[in-house]
Motif scaffolding. Structure first.
Motif, mmCIF file in Angstrom:
data_model
loop_
_atom_site.group_PDB
_atom_site.id
_atom_site.type_symbol
_atom_site.label_atom_id
_atom_site.label_comp_id
_atom_site.label_asym_id
_atom_site.label_seq_id
_atom_site.Cartn_x
_atom_site.Cartn_y
_atom_site.Cartn_z
ATOM 1 N N THR A 153 -44.682 12.706 17.703
ATOM 2 C CA THR A 153 -44.509 11.254 17.729
ATOM 3 C C THR A 153 -43.060 10.831 17.933
ATOM 4 O OG1 THR A 153 -44.641 11.465 15.347
ATOM 5 C CG2 THR A 153 -46.569 10.571 16.461
ATOM 6 N N GLY B 37 -46.301 17.848 9.436
ATOM 7 C CA GLY B 37 -46.745 16.462 9.327
ATOM 8 C C GLY B 37 -48.237 16.441 9.049
ATOM 9 N N GLY C 30 -50.692 16.696 16.351
ATOM 10 C CA GLY C 30 -49.297 17.129 16.381
ATOM 11 C C GLY C 30 -49.079 17.784 17.723
ATOM 12 N N CYS C 31 -47.928 18.393 17.935
ATOM 13 C CA CYS C 31 -47.674 18.981 19.250
ATOM 14 C C CYS C 31 -48.697 20.050 19.611
ATOM 15 C CB CYS C 31 -46.255 19.519 19.335
ATOM 16 S SG CYS C 31 -45.065 18.179 19.548
HETATM 17 C C1 LIG Z 1 -54.527 9.138 11.471
HETATM 18 C C2 LIG Z 1 -53.289 9.342 12.272
HETATM 19 N N1 LIG Z 1 -52.101 8.957 11.744
HETATM 20 C C3 LIG Z 1 -50.961 9.142 12.441
HETATM 21 C C4 LIG Z 1 -50.980 9.702 13.684
HETATM 22 C C5 LIG Z 1 -49.696 9.865 14.450
HETATM 23 N N2 LIG Z 1 -49.230 11.238 14.494
HETATM 24 C C6 LIG Z 1 -49.526 12.044 15.525
HETATM 25 S S1 LIG Z 1 -48.825 13.567 15.394
HETATM 26 C C7 LIG Z 1 -48.091 13.160 13.923
HETATM 27 C C8 LIG Z 1 -47.223 14.120 13.178
HETATM 28 C C9 LIG Z 1 -47.121 15.480 13.749
HETATM 29 O O1 LIG Z 1 -46.173 16.247 13.105
HETATM 30 P P1 LIG Z 1 -46.392 17.755 12.737
HETATM 31 O O2 LIG Z 1 -47.701 17.966 12.093
HETATM 32 O O3 LIG Z 1 -45.197 18.194 11.957
HETATM 33 O O4 LIG Z 1 -46.490 18.534 14.124
HETATM 34 P P2 LIG Z 1 -45.398 18.792 15.267
HETATM 35 O O5 LIG Z 1 -45.685 17.764 16.292
HETATM 36 O O6 LIG Z 1 -44.047 18.685 14.648
HETATM 37 O O7 LIG Z 1 -45.718 20.173 15.730
HETATM 38 C C10 LIG Z 1 -48.410 11.843 13.572
HETATM 39 C C11 LIG Z 1 -47.900 11.173 12.361
HETATM 40 C C12 LIG Z 1 -52.250 10.076 14.210
HETATM 41 N N3 LIG Z 1 -52.352 10.668 15.408
HETATM 42 N N4 LIG Z 1 -53.364 9.898 13.477
#
Ligand SMILES: Cc1ncc(C[n+]2csc(CCOP(=O)(O)OP(=O)(O)O)c2C)c(N)n1
Ligand code: SF4
Lengths: 73, 248
Positions: B128, B95, B51-52
């Motif tokens: 993403t 996420g 995530g970010c």
């Molecule tokens: C196994 C896998 N599935 C999907 C992804 C794609 N992916 C990267 S970050 C993310 C979601 C992040 O969202 P969140 O946890 O809410 O963090 P934010 O970026 O909003 O802080 C996804 C689906 C990945 N990196 N690895």
């Protein structure tokens, strides 16, 4: 109470204005120039009116702000 | 000259890559401040998400492990069980924690693992590019719910604190927000409380922090503050859902 001095590390500022919104005295404004990242950095327009309440520093997402006590505000 | 407020020691000098007005930066700072105040820097192992906040190891000046997406509570379980003298926390987005990692967080909580979880709920997949998350509010527009999220199609947003509160293994649960200075102070208090639960060996603690993603919400940082205050808190009420006193 001793005066507090609010220092902005301008090159870290992304100009989001969260500090400006939080300042209860409305004395933070955005500079008319841009910093190395291309943002208008926040600064104190009337430092003598600052109460040193820390609202700006608490809200800053980029740790731009440092507050000291005992300086000339 | 006495310093009243400055960058915490446990936060490196590195500039955050987060977007302007993103609350991840505020939450990072609060975590680092608490690590400093409780003198935990030397014994901390942070488990970072996908995530970010994936680059958290560039910012927290503590030992860090990067977990596979959603698996931070499982990694934290392993680290804490093998090295019980360390202080272990996970830092996860919605996420990461409430979608792909739902099973891991529920079972770590149910087992009452002695770990601390910082759960950053911004109701969207930030990294993403703004897809709908299980936490996206009804009516909220994202790239995968362009007309606004509809319950008929994708169900209802997940309230993690309420859900985990039913589990006996959980010791501390609080939901906070950082949309104004007062709530920033409250969030820091909650993080401290959660960390102290682990230090006392009292089990699983989680702090959910409502957080803005101005970029993917397609809002100015100012409007994003209002969205947290007027929309998110409505659906995700703030407060303590479980505390040490209740458990004992
Ligand atoms: C196994 C896998 N599935 C999907 C992804 C794609 N992916 C990267 S970050 C993310 C979601 C992040 O969202 P969140 O946890 O809410 O963090 P934010 O970026 O909003 O802080 C996804 C689906 C990945 N990196 N690895
Ligand atoms: S995409 Fe959203 S969560 Fe990610 S850094 Fe930008 S504002 Fe923050």
């Amino acid at each position: 109470m001793q005066k507090r001095k609010v220092i902005f590390q301008e090159d870290l500022c992304k100009g989001c204005e969260l500090c400006k919104i939080a300042c209860p005295r409305g004395i933070i404004k955005m500079a008319d120039y841009i910093n190395t990242m291309g943002y208008h950095p926040a600064q104190l327009s009337e430092p003598e009116k600052c109460s040193g309440c820390l609202s700006c520093a608490l809200m800053c997402p980029d740790v731009v702000i440092r507050v000291e006590r005992g300086g000339v505000a | 000259m006495a310093v009243v407020f400055e960058r915490p020691k446990s936060l490196k000098e590195t500039k955050f890559h987060y977007c302007p007005g993103c609350h991840h930066g505020i939450i990072h700072r609060l975590v680092a401040e608490v690590i400093d105040e409780l003198k935990l820097q030397e014994k901390t192992i942070a488990i970072l998400p996908v995530g970010c906040a994936v680059l958290g190891y560039e910012y927290f000046d503590v030992d860090c492990i990067e977990a596979a997406h959603g698996r931070a509570p499982a990694v934290a379980t392993g680290v804490k069980r093998c090295r019980p003298e360390t202080f272990v926390f996970t830092y996860q987005g919605d996420g990461d924690l409430a979608s792909i990692g739902t099973a891991e967080i529920i079972h770590a909580a149910a087992r009452g693992e002695n770990i601390s979880v910082i759960y950053v709920n911004n109701a969207i997949y930030g990294m993403t590019g703004g897809q709908m998350a299980p936490t996206t509010l009804l009516g909220q527009k994202t790239t995968t719910s362009p007309q606004g999220r509809k319950a008929e199609l994708t169900g209802y947003p997940l309230r993690v604190c309420e859900m985990l509160a039913t589990l006996q293994g959980v010791t501390y649960l609080e939901r906070t927000s950082v949309h104004d200075p007062k709530h920033v102070r409250k969030t820091k208090k909650a993080i401290k409380e959660a960390f102290q639960v682990q230090l006392a060996g009292k089990g699983f603690a989680l702090v959910e922090v409502l957080s803005a993603c101005p970029t993917n919400w397609r809002m100015s940082p100012e409007r994003a503050l209002d969205f947290v205050k007027n929309q998110m808190i409505n659906y995700y009420p703030l407060g303590v859902f479980k505390s040490l006193e209740e458990v004992e």
